[in-house]
Motif scaffolding. Structure first.
Motif, short mmCIF file in Angstrom:
data_model
loop_
_atom_site.label_atom_id
_atom_site.label_comp_id
_atom_site.label_asym_id
_atom_site.label_seq_id
_atom_site.Cartn_x
_atom_site.Cartn_y
_atom_site.Cartn_z
N ARG A 15 0.85 -1.19 0.00
CA ARG A 15 0.00 0.00 0.00
C ARG A 15 0.88 1.24 0.00
O ARG A 15 1.90 1.30 0.66
N GLY A 16 0.47 2.22 -0.74
CA GLY A 16 1.22 3.47 -0.78
C GLY A 16 2.37 3.48 -1.77
O GLY A 16 3.04 4.49 -1.91
N VAL A 17 2.61 2.38 -2.45
CA VAL A 17 3.70 2.34 -3.42
C VAL A 17 3.45 3.35 -4.53
O VAL A 17 4.36 4.01 -4.99
N SER A 18 2.20 3.50 -4.92
CA SER A 18 1.90 4.46 -6.00
C SER A 18 2.26 5.88 -5.61
O SER A 18 2.52 6.71 -6.48
N THR A 19 2.29 6.19 -4.32
CA THR A 19 2.68 7.54 -3.90
C THR A 19 4.17 7.78 -4.07
O THR A 19 4.62 8.92 -4.07
N LEU A 20 4.95 6.71 -4.21
CA LEU A 20 6.38 6.85 -4.42
C LEU A 20 6.72 7.09 -5.89
O LEU A 20 7.82 7.52 -6.21
N ILE A 21 5.79 6.79 -6.78
CA ILE A 21 6.00 6.94 -8.22
C ILE A 21 5.48 8.30 -8.65
O ILE A 21 4.32 8.63 -8.42
N PRO A 22 6.34 9.12 -9.26
CA PRO A 22 5.88 10.44 -9.71
C PRO A 22 4.67 10.30 -10.65
O PRO A 22 4.65 9.42 -11.51
N GLN A 23 3.68 11.16 -10.48
CA GLN A 23 2.44 11.04 -11.24
C GLN A 23 2.46 11.84 -12.54
O GLN A 23 1.88 11.42 -13.52
N SER A 24 3.09 13.00 -12.58
CA SER A 24 3.09 13.80 -13.80
C SER A 24 4.28 13.44 -14.68
O SER A 24 5.30 12.91 -14.20
N ALA A 25 4.17 13.72 -15.96
CA ALA A 25 5.26 13.44 -16.89
C ALA A 25 6.52 14.23 -16.51
O ALA A 25 7.63 13.70 -16.59
N THR A 26 6.34 15.46 -16.07
CA THR A 26 7.48 16.28 -15.67
C THR A 26 8.19 15.67 -14.48
O THR A 26 9.42 15.56 -14.46
N ASP A 27 7.42 15.25 -13.47
CA ASP A 27 8.02 14.64 -12.29
C ASP A 27 8.71 13.32 -12.63
O ASP A 27 9.77 13.00 -12.10
N GLN A 28 8.12 12.55 -13.54
CA GLN A 28 8.73 11.29 -13.96
C GLN A 28 10.05 11.55 -14.68
O GLN A 28 11.04 10.86 -14.45
N ALA A 29 10.07 12.57 -15.55
CA ALA A 29 11.29 12.90 -16.27
C ALA A 29 12.38 13.37 -15.31
O ALA A 29 13.54 12.98 -15.44
N MET A 30 12.00 14.18 -14.34
CA MET A 30 12.98 14.68 -13.38
C MET A 30 13.53 13.53 -12.54
O MET A 30 14.72 13.49 -12.24
N ALA A 31 12.69 12.58 -12.18
CA ALA A 31 13.16 11.41 -11.43
C ALA A 31 14.09 10.56 -12.28
O ALA A 31 15.10 10.05 -11.79
N ALA A 32 13.78 10.42 -13.55
CA ALA A 32 14.64 9.65 -14.45
C ALA A 32 16.00 10.32 -14.61
O ALA A 32 17.04 9.65 -14.63
N LEU A 33 16.02 11.63 -14.70
CA LEU A 33 17.28 12.35 -14.84
C LEU A 33 18.16 12.18 -13.61
O LEU A 33 19.38 12.14 -13.71
N THR A 34 17.53 12.03 -12.46
CA THR A 34 18.26 11.84 -11.23
C THR A 34 19.06 10.54 -11.25
O THR A 34 20.15 10.46 -10.71
N GLY A 35 18.51 9.53 -11.89
CA GLY A 35 19.16 8.22 -11.90
C GLY A 35 19.96 7.92 -13.16
O GLY A 35 20.22 6.76 -13.45
N LEU A 36 20.33 8.95 -13.91
CA LEU A 36 21.06 8.71 -15.16
C LEU A 36 22.40 8.01 -14.94
O LEU A 36 23.11 8.28 -13.98
N GLN A 37 22.72 7.16 -15.86
CA GLN A 37 24.03 6.52 -15.90
C GLN A 37 24.61 6.80 -17.28
O GLN A 37 23.89 7.07 -18.23
#
Length: 80
Positions: A15-37
């Protein structure tokens, strides 16, 4: 043989896992940039992505989205 009933603690797992996943496209992109390799990418792809982001940033509806797009385009250009 029957399995024991789950206690309240076991039912809450997940429960609550969905709150850990960014909901907007902008937030998802920013999270992806954080983990770049570092990975090999064709420079033409970077050029195209930077141009598309710069164009989209000009018409973005809100400032945080516009800033994220411009920052990402700048990062792509510096990677070239």
């Amino acid at each position: 043989m029957s399995t024991p009933a789950q206690g309240p603690r076991e039912r809450g797992i997940g429960r609550g896992v969905s709150t850990l996943i960014p909901q907007s496209a902008t937030d998802q992109a920013m999270a992806a940039l954080t983990g770049l390799q570092t990975v090999p990418v064709h420079v033409g792809l970077l050029q195209a992505a930077a141009l598309l982001l710069e164009d989209a940033a000009r018409t973005a509806a809100d400032e945080p989205t516009r800033a994220a797009m411009a920052r990402t385009a700048g990062m792509l250009r510096s990677a070239m």
